[in-house]
Write a protein that holds these residues in place. Structure first.
Motif, PDB file in Angstrom:
ATOM      1  N   PHE A  77      32.322  50.499  16.250  1.00 21.61           N
ATOM      2  CA  PHE A  77      33.048  50.863  17.480  1.00 21.61           C
ATOM      3  C   PHE A  77      34.546  50.590  17.409  1.00 21.61           C
ATOM      4  O   PHE A  77      35.261  50.806  18.386  1.00 21.61           O
ATOM      5  CB  PHE A  77      32.436  50.174  18.696  1.00 21.61           C
ATOM      6  CG  PHE A  77      32.358  48.668  18.620  1.00 21.61           C
ATOM      7  CD1 PHE A  77      33.487  47.876  18.764  1.00 21.61           C
ATOM      8  CD2 PHE A  77      31.138  48.037  18.417  1.00 21.61           C
ATOM      9  CE1 PHE A  77      33.412  46.489  18.716  1.00 21.61           C
ATOM     10  CE2 PHE A  77      31.037  46.647  18.368  1.00 21.61           C
ATOM     11  CZ  PHE A  77      32.188  45.868  18.515  1.00 21.61           C
ATOM     12  N   GLY A  78      35.035  50.103  16.281  1.00 15.42           N
ATOM     13  CA  GLY A  78      36.479  49.898  16.136  1.00 15.42           C
ATOM     14  C   GLY A  78      36.990  48.827  17.082  1.00 15.42           C
ATOM     15  O   GLY A  78      36.512  47.696  17.081  1.00 15.42           O
ATOM     16  N   GLY A  97      26.622  47.444  20.571  1.00 17.30           N
ATOM     17  CA  GLY A  97      27.652  47.824  19.614  1.00 17.30           C
ATOM     18  C   GLY A  97      27.520  47.009  18.342  1.00 17.30           C
ATOM     19  O   GLY A  97      27.186  45.819  18.385  1.00 17.30           O
ATOM     20  N   ILE A  98      27.795  47.651  17.201  1.00 16.27           N
ATOM     21  CA  ILE A  98      27.746  46.989  15.899  1.00 16.27           C
ATOM     22  C   ILE A  98      29.078  47.221  15.200  1.00 16.27           C
ATOM     23  O   ILE A  98      29.504  48.365  15.016  1.00 16.27           O
ATOM     24  CB  ILE A  98      26.607  47.538  15.025  1.00 16.27           C
ATOM     25  CG1 ILE A  98      25.273  47.511  15.786  1.00 16.27           C
ATOM     26  CG2 ILE A  98      26.501  46.750  13.724  1.00 16.27           C
ATOM     27  CD1 ILE A  98      24.136  48.212  15.049  1.00 16.27           C
ATOM     28  N   ALA A 102      36.413  41.454  13.055  1.00 17.07           N
ATOM     29  CA  ALA A 102      36.522  40.437  14.102  1.00 17.07           C
ATOM     30  C   ALA A 102      37.477  40.828  15.233  1.00 17.07           C
ATOM     31  O   ALA A 102      37.136  40.623  16.406  1.00 17.07           O
ATOM     32  CB  ALA A 102      36.928  39.101  13.486  1.00 17.07           C
ATOM     33  N   PRO A 103      38.679  41.354  14.956  1.00 17.00           N
ATOM     34  CA  PRO A 103      39.573  41.697  16.067  1.00 17.00           C
ATOM     35  C   PRO A 103      38.959  42.703  17.038  1.00 17.00           C
ATOM     36  O   PRO A 103      39.104  42.568  18.257  1.00 17.00           O
ATOM     37  CB  PRO A 103      40.809  42.264  15.367  1.00 17.00           C
ATOM     38  CG  PRO A 103      40.815  41.604  14.029  1.00 17.00           C
ATOM     39  CD  PRO A 103      39.368  41.517  13.651  1.00 17.00           C
ATOM     40  N   GLY A 104      38.249  43.703  16.497  1.00 15.95           N
ATOM     41  CA  GLY A 104      37.621  44.691  17.362  1.00 15.95           C
ATOM     42  C   GLY A 104      36.517  44.083  18.203  1.00 15.95           C
ATOM     43  O   GLY A 104      36.379  44.387  19.392  1.00 15.95           O
ATOM     44  N   VAL A 105      35.710  43.226  17.586  1.00 11.81           N
ATOM     45  CA  VAL A 105      34.634  42.566  18.320  1.00 11.81           C
ATOM     46  C   VAL A 105      35.215  41.689  19.424  1.00 11.81           C
ATOM     47  O   VAL A 105      34.749  41.697  20.565  1.00 11.81           O
ATOM     48  CB  VAL A 105      33.761  41.732  17.365  1.00 11.81           C
ATOM     49  CG1 VAL A 105      32.758  40.882  18.139  1.00 11.81           C
ATOM     50  CG2 VAL A 105      33.032  42.643  16.382  1.00 11.81           C
ATOM     51  N   TYR A 123      26.797  43.057  18.028  1.00 15.63           N
ATOM     52  CA  TYR A 123      26.563  42.431  16.734  1.00 15.63           C
ATOM     53  C   TYR A 123      27.843  42.496  15.913  1.00 15.63           C
ATOM     54  O   TYR A 123      28.494  43.538  15.856  1.00 15.63           O
ATOM     55  CB  TYR A 123      25.490  43.177  15.941  1.00 15.63           C
ATOM     56  CG  TYR A 123      24.069  42.883  16.306  1.00 15.63           C
ATOM     57  CD1 TYR A 123      23.416  41.774  15.801  1.00 15.63           C
ATOM     58  CD2 TYR A 123      23.355  43.744  17.149  1.00 15.63           C
ATOM     59  CE1 TYR A 123      22.087  41.512  16.122  1.00 15.63           C
ATOM     60  CE2 TYR A 123      22.028  43.495  17.472  1.00 15.63           C
ATOM     61  CZ  TYR A 123      21.406  42.376  16.952  1.00 15.63           C
ATOM     62  OH  TYR A 123      20.092  42.112  17.267  1.00 15.63           O
ATOM     63  N   ARG A 124      28.181  41.394  15.271  1.00 15.30           N
ATOM     64  CA  ARG A 124      29.236  41.400  14.263  1.00 15.30           C
ATOM     65  C   ARG A 124      28.539  41.259  12.904  1.00 15.30           C
ATOM     66  O   ARG A 124      28.479  40.184  12.316  1.00 15.30           O
ATOM     67  CB  ARG A 124      30.236  40.258  14.495  1.00 15.30           C
ATOM     68  CG  ARG A 124      31.397  40.257  13.503  1.00 15.30           C
ATOM     69  CD  ARG A 124      32.281  39.044  13.677  1.00 15.30           C
ATOM     70  NE  ARG A 124      33.212  38.906  12.566  1.00 15.30           N
ATOM     71  CZ  ARG A 124      33.950  37.828  12.329  1.00 15.30           C
ATOM     72  NH1 ARG A 124      33.861  36.773  13.147  1.00 15.30           N
ATOM     73  NH2 ARG A 124      34.748  37.781  11.289  1.00 15.30           N
ATOM     74  N   GLU A 125      27.967  42.361  12.460  1.00 19.45           N
ATOM     75  CA  GLU A 125      27.115  42.362  11.284  1.00 19.45           C
ATOM     76  C   GLU A 125      27.177  43.729  10.601  1.00 19.45           C
ATOM     77  O   GLU A 125      27.643  44.709  11.180  1.00 19.45           O
ATOM     78  CB  GLU A 125      25.651  42.096  11.682  1.00 19.45           C
ATOM     79  CG  GLU A 125      25.395  40.833  12.477  1.00 19.45           C
ATOM     80  CD  GLU A 125      25.259  39.592  11.615  1.00 19.45           C
ATOM     81  OE1 GLU A 125      25.375  39.714  10.365  1.00 19.45           O
ATOM     82  OE2 GLU A 125      25.007  38.505  12.185  1.00 19.45           O
ATOM     83  N   ASP A 126      26.649  43.793   9.397  1.00 18.17           N
ATOM     84  CA  ASP A 126      26.457  45.056   8.701  1.00 18.17           C
ATOM     85  C   ASP A 126      25.414  45.867   9.476  1.00 18.17           C
ATOM     86  O   ASP A 126      24.334  45.374   9.792  1.00 18.17           O
ATOM     87  CB  ASP A 126      25.976  44.775   7.275  1.00 18.17           C
ATOM     88  CG  ASP A 126      25.851  46.033   6.441  1.00 18.17           C
ATOM     89  OD1 ASP A 126      25.100  46.942   6.838  1.00 18.17           O
ATOM     90  OD2 ASP A 126      26.485  46.100   5.370  1.00 18.17           O
ATOM     91  N   ALA A 127      25.738  47.125   9.769  1.00 12.57           N
ATOM     92  CA  ALA A 127      24.849  47.946  10.593  1.00 12.57           C
ATOM     93  C   ALA A 127      23.486  48.147   9.938  1.00 12.57           C
ATOM     94  O   ALA A 127      22.458  48.186  10.635  1.00 12.57           O
ATOM     95  CB  ALA A 127      25.497  49.300  10.867  1.00 12.57           C
ATOM     96  N   LEU A 128      23.446  48.295   8.630  1.00 12.14           N
ATOM     97  CA  LEU A 128      22.165  48.502   7.956  1.00 12.14           C
ATOM     98  C   LEU A 128      21.240  47.309   8.166  1.00 12.14           C
ATOM     99  O   LEU A 128      20.044  47.462   8.407  1.00 12.14           O
ATOM    100  CB  LEU A 128      22.380  48.743   6.461  1.00 12.14           C
ATOM    101  CG  LEU A 128      23.200  49.976   6.087  1.00 12.14           C
ATOM    102  CD1 LEU A 128      23.298  50.094   4.572  1.00 12.14           C
ATOM    103  CD2 LEU A 128      22.593  51.239   6.683  1.00 12.14           C
ATOM    104  N   THR A 129      21.800  46.110   8.088  1.00  7.43           N
ATOM    105  CA  THR A 129      21.006  44.901   8.292  1.00  7.43           C
ATOM    106  C   THR A 129      20.469  44.837   9.716  1.00  7.43           C
ATOM    107  O   THR A 129      19.305  44.490   9.945  1.00  7.43           O
ATOM    108  CB  THR A 129      21.841  43.652   7.981  1.00  7.43           C
ATOM    109  OG1 THR A 129      22.320  43.727   6.634  1.00  7.43           O
ATOM    110  CG2 THR A 129      21.025  42.387   8.147  1.00  7.43           C
TER     111      THR A 129
END
Length: 246
Positions: A77-78, A97-98, A102-105, A123-129
């Motif tokens: 989501f930028g 949102g994934i 960090a700044p975007g989150v 989530y602040r994570e890899d989307a695939l995970t």
């Protein structure tokens, strides 16, 4: 179809069994950058309330949001402006949102708190995970992938997130009748997306015969600042919406 900058072949549609996680290959690059006070507030103060972790495991989405409602997941989501706007405009829909940056989150969390949003988690994570380990099968009504990194050089095409195995994973997480909405401002990547989805089992393009494979920008997708700037410069944007048919 051909790439504007080099011969471009879409991924092999028969290779949906290829591993999603290949050593050293990511669809994104973590960018260094200064975190503002508001972003830090989001990461430190708001995260405990709206943030989610892979370590939490498979989510019960009804319990997470305290209700049963339509669910939208957005990958990448930028800075979060579009996602926050959607969540505020559609209070009867729940959003996840994934994002890895960090700044975007932090910015999204800060803004969500200021607007009093309760229908948004992050989530602040890899989307695939997250897709593999956290989101239940058949649980999502809409999956949004807006302006992913196009990786325009041919040698980097393996980094593009839209690959057969990724598309099959998306299908498994969408409810039957749910939608996979993609958008890009790179025409060659739009063609790659269209070719990959056309070859994928279980998806139907929602575009009419006269506009296939693309659709006009739907009114419910907010116009981003980046996109508005591109429009003024004459840049094109391609939206694709596919429905999970089975």
């Amino acid at each position: 179809m051909t790439d504007a900058y080099s011969p471009d072949q879409p991924p092999d549609p028969q290779n949906a069994e290829a591993p999603l996680h290949r050593p050293g290959i990511k669809s994104y690059v973590i960018r260094a950058g200064r975190t503002t006070q508001a972003q830090t507030r989001g990461l430190m103060d708001i995260w405990p309330r709206l943030g989610l972790n892979v370590a939490d495991g498979r989510q019960d989405l009804d319990a997470l949001f305290g209700r049963r409602a339509p669910r939208v997941v957005e990958i990448g989501f930028g800075m979060g402006g579009s996602l926050v706007e959607q969540a505020e405009s559609h209070p009867d829909t729940d959003f996840i949102g994934i994002e890895v940056h960090a700044p975007g989150v932090g910015k999204l969390l800060d803004e969500a708190d200021k607007r009093g949003l309760t229908n948004l988690r992050v989530y602040r994570e890899d989307a695939l995970t997250v897709l593999e380990q956290c989101l239940p099968a058949d649980s999502i009504d809409t999956l949004q992938l807006f302006f992913p990194d196009p990786w325009p050089k041919k040698k980097h095409h393996k980094r593009r997130i839209v690959q057969p195995a990724f598309v099959e994973l998306i299908r498994s997480r969408l409810a039957v009748g749910g939608h996979f909405h993609l958008a890009t401002d790179w025409e060659a990547y739009a063609e790659w997306m269209a070719d990959t989805l056309a070859a994928a089992p279980g998806f139907a393009n929602t575009a009419g015969a006269t506009t296939a494979p693309y659709v006009p920008r739907p009114a419910f997708r907010p116009l981003t600042k980046f996109e508005a700037r591109g429009e003024k410069l004459g840049h094109g944007v391609w939206d694709l919406i596919y429905r999970r048919a089975d």
